[in-house]
Design a protein around this motif. Structure first.
Motif, PDB file in Angstrom:
ATOM      1  N   LEU A 136      34.368  30.643  52.197  1.00  0.00           N
ATOM      2  CA  LEU A 136      35.382  31.488  51.576  1.00  0.00           C
ATOM      3  C   LEU A 136      36.356  32.037  52.613  1.00  0.00           C
ATOM      4  CD1 LEU A 136      32.861  33.596  49.471  1.00  0.00           C
ATOM      5  CD2 LEU A 136      34.292  31.753  48.596  1.00  0.00           C
TER       6      LEU A 136
ATOM      7  N   ASP B  78      40.573  36.350  51.666  1.00  0.00           N
ATOM      8  CA  ASP B  78      41.076  36.688  50.332  1.00  0.00           C
ATOM      9  C   ASP B  78      40.073  36.319  49.241  1.00  0.00           C
ATOM     10  OD1 ASP B  78      43.435  37.734  51.348  1.00  0.00           O
ATOM     11  OD2 ASP B  78      44.541  35.847  51.118  1.00  0.00           O
ATOM     12  N   GLU B  79      39.438  35.160  49.374  1.00  0.00           N
ATOM     13  CA  GLU B  79      38.434  34.757  48.384  1.00  0.00           C
ATOM     14  C   GLU B  79      37.221  35.676  48.423  1.00  0.00           C
ATOM     15  OE1 GLU B  79      39.301  29.957  48.191  1.00  0.00           O
ATOM     16  OE2 GLU B  79      38.016  30.747  49.794  1.00  0.00           O
TER      17      GLU B  79
ATOM     18  N   ARG C 109      37.261  38.845  49.323  1.00  0.00           N
ATOM     19  CA  ARG C 109      37.692  40.109  48.691  1.00  0.00           C
ATOM     20  C   ARG C 109      37.633  39.995  47.164  1.00  0.00           C
ATOM     21  NH1 ARG C 109      42.289  40.371  52.658  1.00  0.00           N
ATOM     22  NH2 ARG C 109      41.550  41.791  54.254  1.00  0.00           N
ATOM     23  N   GLU C 110      38.113  38.874  46.632  1.00  0.00           N
ATOM     24  CA  GLU C 110      38.094  38.671  45.184  1.00  0.00           C
ATOM     25  C   GLU C 110      36.665  38.601  44.661  1.00  0.00           C
ATOM     26  OE1 GLU C 110      39.514  38.706  41.496  1.00  0.00           O
ATOM     27  OE2 GLU C 110      40.698  39.012  43.310  1.00  0.00           O
ATOM     28  N   LEU C 111      35.784  37.929  45.391  1.00  0.00           N
ATOM     29  CA  LEU C 111      34.364  37.885  45.005  1.00  0.00           C
ATOM     30  C   LEU C 111      33.767  39.286  45.005  1.00  0.00           C
ATOM     31  CD1 LEU C 111      31.754  36.386  44.311  1.00  0.00           C
ATOM     32  CD2 LEU C 111      31.417  36.028  46.775  1.00  0.00           C
ATOM     33  N   LYS C 112      34.109  40.077  46.015  1.00  0.00           N
ATOM     34  CA  LYS C 112      33.625  41.464  46.077  1.00  0.00           C
ATOM     35  C   LYS C 112      34.097  42.255  44.859  1.00  0.00           C
ATOM     36  CE  LYS C 112      33.444  45.475  49.092  1.00  0.00           C
ATOM     37  NZ  LYS C 112      34.341  46.573  48.856  1.00  0.00           N
ATOM     38  N   ASN C 113      35.362  42.095  44.478  1.00  0.00           N
ATOM     39  CA  ASN C 113      35.884  42.783  43.294  1.00  0.00           C
ATOM     40  C   ASN C 113      35.141  42.354  42.032  1.00  0.00           C
ATOM     41  OD1 ASN C 113      37.819  44.229  44.712  1.00  0.00           O
ATOM     42  ND2 ASN C 113      39.380  42.652  44.446  1.00  0.00           N
ATOM     43  N   ILE C 114      34.904  41.066  41.900  1.00  0.00           N
ATOM     44  CA  ILE C 114      34.175  40.557  40.732  1.00  0.00           C
ATOM     45  C   ILE C 114      32.769  41.149  40.687  1.00  0.00           C
ATOM     46  CG2 ILE C 114      33.126  38.484  39.728  1.00  0.00           C
ATOM     47  CD1 ILE C 114      35.623  36.947  40.811  1.00  0.00           C
TER      48      ILE C 114
ATOM     49  N   ASN D 119      31.637  43.881  42.144  1.00  0.00           N
ATOM     50  CA  ASN D 119      31.687  45.328  41.902  1.00  0.00           C
ATOM     51  C   ASN D 119      31.894  45.671  40.429  1.00  0.00           C
ATOM     52  OD1 ASN D 119      31.263  46.089  44.557  1.00  0.00           O
ATOM     53  ND2 ASN D 119      33.440  46.236  45.031  1.00  0.00           N
ATOM     54  N   ASN D 120      32.540  44.787  39.681  1.00  0.00           N
ATOM     55  CA  ASN D 120      32.811  45.035  38.269  1.00  0.00           C
ATOM     56  C   ASN D 120      31.755  44.458  37.325  1.00  0.00           C
ATOM     57  OD1 ASN D 120      35.286  46.522  38.477  1.00  0.00           O
ATOM     58  ND2 ASN D 120      36.245  44.636  39.152  1.00  0.00           N
TER      59      ASN D 120
END
Length: 74
Positions: free
Chosen positions: A56, A59-60, A62-67, A69-70
């Protein structure tokens, strides 16, 4: 893996360990002398053998972390 050069620049953590001693790790890895990327895969104890994994960009990751976390993991 024959013909593939890699260098683990930094170990970020171990996710799990198998009874045979292989560890699923999050590492910062440089593949074939390229810029290091985040990498999740199984590694042998000596890091001389590896399983299939996913690499990854920042940026990928970070997006995985956001996913994650939600996500509701209950």
């Amino acid at each position: 893996m024959a013909g593939i050069k890699y260098e683990i620049k930094e170990n970020k953590g171990v996710l799990s360990e198998s009874p045979k001693g292989w560890k699923k790790e999050l590492n910062l890895v440089s593949w074939n002398d390229r810029t290091a990327k985040y990498d999740i895969r199984d590694w042998s104890q000596e890091h001389d053998k590896m399983g299939k994994g996913v690499t990854l960009t920042v940026d990928e990751l970070r997006e995985l972390k956001n996913i994650l976390n939600n996500m509701d993991l209950s």
